[in-house]
Design a protein around this motif. Structure first.
Motif, PDB file in Angstrom:
ATOM      1  N   THR A 164      -3.362  23.807  18.277  1.00 20.93           N
ATOM      2  CA  THR A 164      -4.526  22.928  18.467  1.00 20.93           C
ATOM      3  C   THR A 164      -4.287  21.936  19.609  1.00 20.93           C
ATOM      4  O   THR A 164      -5.206  21.251  20.034  1.00 20.93           O
ATOM      5  CB  THR A 164      -4.846  22.122  17.179  1.00 20.93           C
ATOM      6  OG1 THR A 164      -3.769  21.205  16.930  1.00 20.93           O
ATOM      7  CG2 THR A 164      -5.004  23.031  15.987  1.00 20.93           C
ATOM      8  N   SER A 169      -8.469  24.532  22.692  1.00 19.85           N
ATOM      9  CA  SER A 169      -8.513  24.766  21.242  1.00 19.85           C
ATOM     10  C   SER A 169      -9.811  24.231  20.642  1.00 19.85           C
ATOM     11  O   SER A 169     -10.223  23.110  20.934  1.00 19.85           O
ATOM     12  CB  SER A 169      -7.329  24.082  20.559  1.00 19.85           C
ATOM     13  OG  SER A 169      -7.497  24.153  19.168  1.00 19.85           O
ATOM     14  N   SER A 172      -9.240  21.175  15.648  1.00 22.41           N
ATOM     15  CA  SER A 172      -8.497  19.933  15.856  1.00 22.41           C
ATOM     16  C   SER A 172      -7.188  19.971  15.061  1.00 22.41           C
ATOM     17  O   SER A 172      -7.025  20.766  14.138  1.00 22.41           O
ATOM     18  CB  SER A 172      -9.336  18.739  15.417  1.00 22.41           C
ATOM     19  OG  SER A 172      -9.447  18.737  14.013  1.00 22.41           O
TER      20      SER A 172
END
Ligand SMILES: [Zn+2]
Length: 260
Positions: A164, A169, A172
């Motif tokens: 992430t 990405s 989160s």
């Protein structure tokens, strides 16, 4: 007489099962109803109720089996341990038997552990069956208590969270950590196999801490002894694992890998 008033009479019915019965018959508009044996009617009603209850029970069983299968599919238990239960564990030394007993109690009392958030640390010699026992507990948690359980190596957990950090990405860091915070039981295996950076220590802490705050039990597995494990994982991780009735099982017996 009002057309809505119902006339009533007593009929005699000769039932082949119950013999002569006097039954109430009602006249609706112009017609008298069929006289049927009251006992037969009663018996049929009971039988219908039983049939209904049976089909409800079998529907419930189908629902339960499907829910359990779904949870098992999502558990990520490694194929090697899929279907291996606590009953399959060969405890050939007294300390192995004691370890097995603790795991059995943990699995049997899981709902209580879940209320209190009591965790488990399995640490010590490689090849002593720690993963087998933890997966056995996870399978009991799913199939006996219908709760969710996820297995992950610590490496996979680190990767999932570190992925992430990439600029592109769409997940989160919090989402990745909550993935590990959601299941009722989380098993984290292979702690200490690789060098633990500060970032990795923080990730492990975030996962364990989030579960700790939600009173969700975690099982940590490591081939390290407790002192180096504490150094590796960090004292704050091990402290949280020990709280709320958390238990430590030290696997100090000889490996039976290769003989089993
Ligand atoms: Zn009858």
């Amino acid at each position: 007489m009002s057309p809505f008033e119902i006339e009533e009479r007593t009929d005699q019915v000769n039932c082949p099962v119950h013999g002569l019965r006097e039954v109430k018959n009602l006249k609706l508009f112009a017609d008298w109803g069929n006289s049927v044996c009251d006992l037969c009617t009663e018996e049929r009603k009971i039988k219908d109720d039983q049939t209904m209850e049976l089909s409800r029970a079998s529907e419930e069983k189908v629902r339960r089996d499907r829910a359990i299968r779904n949870k098992l599919d999502r558990s990520a238990i490694p194929p090697r341990f899929d279907g291996r239960t606590l009953d399959d564990f060969a405890a050939d030394t007294p300390s192995a038997a004691a370890g097995l007993l603790t795991c059995r109690q943990y699995a049997a009392e899981f709902l209580d552990r879940l209320r209190r958030g009591s965790s488990l640390i399995l640490c010590g010699n490689a090849g002593t069956g720690k993963t087998h026992l933890a997966c056995g507990i996870a399978q009991d948690v799913i199939s006996k208590h219908e709760k969710s359980a996820i297995y992950s190596t610590v490496g996979r957990a680190f990767r999932k969270v570190k992925d992430t950090y990439r600029r592109d990405s769409r997940v989160s860091e919090e989402d990745a950590i909550s993935f590990f915070a959601v299941p009722d039981l989380l098993v984290i295996d292979e702690i200490g196999v690789q060098y633990g950076s500060e970032t990795e220590k923080n990730i492990l802490f975030e996962i364990v801490n989030e579960r700790y705050e939600a009173l969700k039990p975690t099982i940590l597995i490591s081939n390290l002894a407790i002192a180096p494990l504490t150094e590796y994982a960090g004292e704050r991780v091990i402290d949280r694992m020990k709280e709320n009735g958390g238990k430590l099982i030290v696997f100090d017996w000889k490996s039976h890998r290769g003989t089993a």
